[in-house]
Design a protein around this motif. Structure first.
Motif, mmCIF file in Angstrom:
data_model
loop_
_atom_site.group_PDB
_atom_site.id
_atom_site.type_symbol
_atom_site.label_atom_id
_atom_site.label_comp_id
_atom_site.label_asym_id
_atom_site.label_seq_id
_atom_site.Cartn_x
_atom_site.Cartn_y
_atom_site.Cartn_z
ATOM 1 N N GLY A 47 6.579 3.167 4.889
ATOM 2 C CA GLY A 47 5.135 3.373 4.788
ATOM 3 C C GLY A 47 4.811 4.651 4.030
ATOM 4 O O GLY A 47 5.466 5.678 4.206
ATOM 5 N N VAL A 48 3.810 4.564 3.155
ATOM 6 C CA VAL A 48 3.394 5.703 2.338
ATOM 7 C C VAL A 48 1.931 6.019 2.642
ATOM 8 O O VAL A 48 1.097 5.115 2.759
ATOM 9 N N TYR A 49 1.624 7.307 2.741
ATOM 10 C CA TYR A 49 0.275 7.761 3.041
ATOM 11 C C TYR A 49 -0.180 8.716 1.953
ATOM 12 O O TYR A 49 0.602 9.547 1.470
ATOM 13 N N ARG A 50 -1.446 8.570 1.563
ATOM 14 C CA ARG A 50 -2.005 9.366 0.474
ATOM 15 C C ARG A 50 -3.305 10.017 0.920
ATOM 16 O O ARG A 50 -4.036 9.464 1.741
ATOM 17 N N ASP A 51 -3.596 11.164 0.355
ATOM 18 C CA ASP A 51 -4.878 11.795 0.648
ATOM 19 C C ASP A 51 -5.976 11.095 -0.145
ATOM 20 O O ASP A 51 -5.723 10.135 -0.888
ATOM 21 N N ALA A 52 -7.202 11.572 -0.013
ATOM 22 C CA ALA A 52 -8.333 10.892 -0.650
ATOM 23 C C ALA A 52 -8.242 10.917 -2.166
ATOM 24 O O ALA A 52 -8.861 10.081 -2.844
ATOM 25 N N SER A 53 -7.442 11.828 -2.718
ATOM 26 C CA SER A 53 -7.254 11.898 -4.167
ATOM 27 C C SER A 53 -6.101 11.034 -4.650
ATOM 28 O O SER A 53 -5.847 10.963 -5.854
ATOM 29 N N GLY A 54 -5.390 10.409 -3.695
ATOM 30 C CA GLY A 54 -4.283 9.531 -4.074
ATOM 31 C C GLY A 54 -2.922 10.182 -4.081
ATOM 32 O O GLY A 54 -1.931 9.541 -4.450
ATOM 33 N N ARG A 55 -2.835 11.446 -3.674
ATOM 34 C CA ARG A 55 -1.538 12.128 -3.641
ATOM 35 C C ARG A 55 -0.771 11.759 -2.382
ATOM 36 O O ARG A 55 -1.294 11.904 -1.270
ATOM 37 N N ALA A 56 0.469 11.301 -2.535
ATOM 38 C CA ALA A 56 1.294 10.934 -1.392
ATOM 39 C C ALA A 56 1.681 12.185 -0.610
ATOM 40 O O ALA A 56 1.908 13.257 -1.193
#
Length: 368
Positions: A47-56
């Protein structure tokens, strides 16, 4: 600010830590949390999670930077997949505490899900006498919490049971026999306090809009000497009654029993789409009138629930946890620990979209 200080005073010795970088709006909730029980398994499966700017990045760090300041982790006794045990709780708690987040530990006292419809004893406890069952509750609770204390991540709050409308550890602890329910719950309470006198014990019911249930349950708790510090509620607007009913109930129980109240589970969908091929639990385009299953609708609903908790009389509304915020559509991380082919049915209610990007609701909750 005065509301936050009042809530913390009511909670006693609990200090809800908050990352220095987490903005807090005026009048914000003392606890702005997320249940992340599925996170360890999600990460193990890619699973990968990103901030609101799309940075993992690290999911917990993303939550903290969004303003959340607490996590909730469930504990099963001997689940088929080996997750949601002491091992994962210790590891995730260490990460969260390093970010300045507080910790709520949720004991299910089962090998799988415990809720109003099922409170199944762990397989290893099936043949125990009632006295032995009390000892098992105490020992299991103490073991997990003492391990947390010894690694420097003492639990701030502990649920002795999960959604215990009908009691726990059926049939022995069913509230058809309240003295038994009381004995088991007090065994858990005693174990919590033996590890840390400052840790607060939460008793948690579902159906947060049902005032009759809460009065019946907590009146009986008082009559049978059940010890606790905080009243916990689940409130899902599409299941548990209107927002007005929820407001009336949470205000009433806070006043009637003189205890802080905490929403330990709430959520709302941001889409009707499916990510993992397993049917979603909530599929309606407008699950609650006026709130669409969109990112904006999710944000608006969670903001409304937060507002209701924030306005509980006498500052007794501690805060809320959105349920399974990180349970995204990762293959193999399904609802059934015994069936790796199962999906989760909940990914459309997480705080991360189907690309793993943080949703607007995260920062809405972070403002409290």
């Amino acid at each position: 600010m005065r509301r936050i200080l009042t809530a913390l005073l009511l909670l006693g010795a609990l200090v809800v830590a908050q990352p220095a970088h987490a903005a807090k709006g005026p009048g914000g909730l003392a606890i702005r949390g997320a249940d992340v029980s599925s996170l360890a398994k999600s990460e193990a499966l890619g699973g990968v999670y990103r901030d609101a700017s799309g940075r993992a990045g690290d999911a917990l760090r993303i939550l903290a930077r969004g303003g959340l300041n607490s996590i909730r982790l469930k504990v099963w006794v001997n689940p088929a997949d080996g997750y949601n045990t002491k091992t994962q709780v210790l590891a995730v708690a260490r990460r969260a505490k390093a970010l300045g987040m507080s910790l709520l530990v949720d004991f299910h006292y089962s090998d799988s899900w415990a809720d109003p419809g099922k409170q199944v004893k762990p397989a290893a406890w099936q043949s125990l006498s009632f006295e032995q069952l009390k000892q098992a509750v105490y020992a299991h609770t103490y073991d997990v919490l003492d391990a947390l204390r010894r690694q420097g991540t003492t639990a701030d709050l502990v649920q002795v049971g999960n959604e215990i409308n009908g009691g726990l550890l059926w049939p022995d602890g069913s509230n058809s026999t309240w003295p038994n329910t009381a004995a088991l719950l007090n065994a858990g309470y005693d174990a919590v306090k033996a590890v840390s006198g400052s840790t607060k014990v939460v008793l948690h019911l579902a159906d947060g809009g049902d005032n009759g249930l809460y009065r019946w349950w907590f009146d009986n708790a008082g009559a049978h000497g059940i010890r606790y510090d905080v009243i916990g509620l689940s409130y899902y607007a599409y299941w548990h009654g209107t927002l007005d009913a929820f407001r009336a109930n949470i205000n009433d129980v806070a006043t009637r029993y003189g205890k802080p109240v905490l929403v330990v589970e709430t959520a709302y969908p941001f889409t009707t789409a499916d990510a993992d091929g397993w049917p979603n639990i909530i599929t309606a385009g407008e699950p609650y009138p006026g709130y669409r299953a969109t990112p904006q609708g999710q944000s608006a609903m969670l903001a409304k629930v937060a507002e209701i908790v924030r306005n509980v009389p006498n500052g007794r509304g501690l805060g809320l946890y959105t349920w399974e915020a990180t349970w995204t559509g990762v293959r193999g991380n399904g609802w059934d620990p015994a069936d790796p082919s199962s999906g989760n049915g909940w990914e459309n209610q997480a705080l991360f979209d189907y690309s793993g990007r943080a949703l607007p609701a995260l920062t809405v909750l972070g403002r409290g």
